[in-house]
Design an enzyme around this catalytic site. Structure first.
Site, short mmCIF file in Angstrom:
data_model
loop_
_atom_site.label_atom_id
_atom_site.label_comp_id
_atom_site.label_asym_id
_atom_site.label_seq_id
_atom_site.Cartn_x
_atom_site.Cartn_y
_atom_site.Cartn_z
N SER A 354 -5.07 1.92 -1.19
CA SER A 354 -5.51 3.32 -1.17
C SER A 354 -6.03 3.66 -2.56
CB SER A 354 -4.34 4.24 -0.80
OG SER A 354 -3.83 3.92 0.47
N ASP A 571 -1.15 7.30 6.08
CA ASP A 571 -1.79 6.11 5.51
C ASP A 571 -0.64 5.18 5.14
OD1 ASP A 571 -3.25 4.22 4.20
OD2 ASP A 571 -4.06 5.54 2.66
N TRP A 573 1.61 1.26 5.61
CA TRP A 573 1.47 -0.18 5.73
C TRP A 573 2.83 -0.83 5.91
CZ3 TRP A 573 0.22 2.71 1.40
CH2 TRP A 573 1.12 2.64 0.33
#
Length: 573
Positions: A354, A571, A573
């Site tokens: 990011s 966002d 992961w």
């Protein structure tokens, strides 16, 4: 037109299956008996708009994913149900896989149920008394050409700088220099987090706040040396790989696109081969075919078989054995380079980060905030994250003209600030999850300087200890002082008698947080998917339930509504 395109797509799938399967009798059966199935494709036409909309929303492949991505499995179930309602005949139950376990075994089990049904469906009169013949996947192999270094000029495929009009993507990255690199953790910390800046001036690269940067990093020289030793090949061997025969005819459609060449084996292993992840079962099959020691070949075959599922899961995946570790255990398996690069070592993939900057704040830079991945595996091997280790050791331009560089490209994201800056925003990002929010706050600084009216903003940040890993502390305090950030709420998990995380701080602010969301505010979450993001989601559910005095089912539907409206963005992961 759409019907013809769908039929063409099905034909391509069938031809691909033909080229990848070896059958001892009547391959013509594949070519001529699939035509009746083409008509089944027309039943899907009425579903295209429905499924395309779902796929655009889900942005993933239906059916197979890990258990933390439930929505991607859900679309396979929905399509299966819709096909059934439209009158399609289900040959076997829909196949669902879990990549947290072994998705290859899930697919193999589903495939073994499918082949007998297809055999029965596609048999003609001549086949009625013929026993079914099992299908065996062919092992992909490039054609390899060895070159004489004295007669070849080797170019650096990343050396050409942009002319300002080039378009870069995962297949065409741009070489850029590292301008700045510095440690974010304080000396007392036993971990490491790197702030790195790529210089994109003059490249034509553009991005928006909230986007991702893909970074290609090389395997370290020790890893490359070990791979060459296991293959029994010299590092300076100059070669190229090809997907066609000498006469130009294609070898097979299953081959991945070849990497640029000619290049030395050293360059190929460094740039293009994933050597440190656990090998897939297909790689073990290819290794077994080239093992000269019978016991090693049998062991590899067992590990790649459905019967060896548990041992593969424990010995390879559970123990985090890298491809090189597995090859070291079977030294007689020395595959040719064409097989190694086509079927054993997957293509080295970019690492995504990011972006922690705003192009309006720093027009010629791309900032990355990266935690160093370093630690022992169950086998005792020290695992060093490929890209994070490279960033840790990168030499910036501000320290040397002979600076580090990397091929990069941008990936768009839907993780964006509201178009109206007066809309309230709530940001939750512990650790390196802070990255996109640093970009958000830089953007808000510019907006404020331009006279925009900023709405309320909360940032929930978390780290272990103020004296160790409170990254960007001075910057964050400055954002508050300058009015780009209304309130900074920090959870320190190792300072008090009890561990405190961002979700606990959210509960402390539950009433205010929900009031902002109820006024049209946006909630952003960035960071670890399995731990933090899951706990934050549960906390949001609890906040909705308590603040709205509704039951659990109603609270969950309200949370889903926020997601569908694009006001609850993650966002992770």
């Amino acid at each position: 037109m759409r019907k013809q395109l769908l039929k063409l797509l099905i034909w391509m799938i069938m031809l691909w299956m033909m080229s990848n399967m070896k059958r001892s009798s009547k391959r013509r059966l594949w070519l001529f008996s699939w035509w009746p199935l083409m008509e089944m494709g027309s039943q899907l036409i009425m579903l295209l708009d429905f499924s395309n909309g779902l796929l655009r929303e889900m942005k993933g492949s239906p059916g197979f994913n890990n258990s933390h991505m439930v929505s991607l499995v859900w679309i396979a179930k929905v399509l299966d149900e819709q096909l059934s309602q439209q009158g399609a005949k289900r040959l076997i139950e829909v196949g669902l896989g879990d990549d947290d376990q072994c998705i290859e075994d899930d697919f193999t089990a589903w495939r073994e149920l499918l082949w007998p049904e297809l055999d029965q469906l596609l048999r003609d009169e001549d086949d009625e008394n013929t026993a079914s013949t099992p299908y065996t996947a062919a092992i992909p192999e490039y054609r390899v050409v060895i070159h004489d270094p004295a007669e070849m000029h080797i170019e650096d495929n990343y050396s050409i700088r942009a002319n300002g009009n080039a378009s870069y993507d995962i297949h065409h990255p741009c070489r850029v220099n590292v301008a700045v690199q510095r440690e974010l953790h304080k000396p007392e910390s036993d971990r490491s987090c790197i702030h790195l800046e790529f210089d994109i001036s003059g490249t034509g690269i553009t991005y928006e706040t909230g986007d991702h940067v893909g970074v290609y990093a090389d395997n370290c020289i020790e890893t490359v040396d070990e791979a060459a030793r296991l293959l029994g090949q010299p590092l300076d061997l100059l070669f190229s790989v090809h997907t066609e025969n000498d006469d130009g005819t294609p070898i097979g459609s299953s081959l991945p696109p070849p990497f640029p060449g000619p290049c030395t084996l050293c360059s190929a292993l460094a740039r293009y081969a994933d050597l440190l992840n656990p090998p897939r079962k297909a790689a073990l099959v290819a290794l077994s075919a080239h093992a000269t020691e019978p016991s090693e070949a049998e062991r590899l075959k067992f590990l790649s078989s459905p019967q060896g599922k548990d041992e593969y899961s424990q010995w390879v995946v559970g123990s985090q054995r890298s491809l090189l570790e597995v090859m070291a255990e079977f030294p007689s398996a020395k595959p040719p380079l064409g097989v190694f690069f086509a079927a054993i070592a997957p293509r080295l993939q970019p690492r995504y980060y990011s972006i922690s900057s705003s192009p309006r704040f720093v027009p010629n830079r791309v900032h990355v905030t990266c935690a160093l991945v370093y630690g022992p595996t169950p086998t005792g091997r020290i695992h060093r994250g490929l890209c994070s280790t490279w960033m840790k050791n990168a030499v910036p331009l501000e320290k040397s003209n002979d600076c580090s560089w990397a091929p990069i490209f941008m990936r768009q994201s839907n993780f964006k600030l509201p178009a109206d800056p007066s809309i309230p925003i709530i940001m939750v990002g512990p650790g390196t999850g802070l990255a996109p929010f640093r970009g958000f706050l830089q953007e808000r600084m510019v907006l404020k300087e331009d006279g925009a009216q900023l709405g309320p903003s909360l940032l929930f940040f978390g780290c272990r200890n103020r004296r160790m890993d409170f990254i960007y502390e001075d910057e964050l305090n400055n954002f508050v002082e300058q009015g780009a950030l209304s309130e900074l709420i920090v959870a320190f998990s190792r300072e008090g008698p009890q561990k405190e995380y961002v979700q606990h701080k959210m509960m402390d602010k539950a009433a205010y947080l929900w009031s902002l969301i109820s006024k049209g505010g946006y909630l952003y979450v960035c960071g670890d998917a399995k731990g933090m993001a899951r706990d934050v989601h549960r906390t949001l559910h609890t906040i909705v339930q308590e603040q709205e005095s509704v039951d659990s089912s109603k609270a969950e539907s309200m949370v889903k509504k926020l997601q569908m409206e694009g006001r609850y963005l993650r966002d992770v992961w």
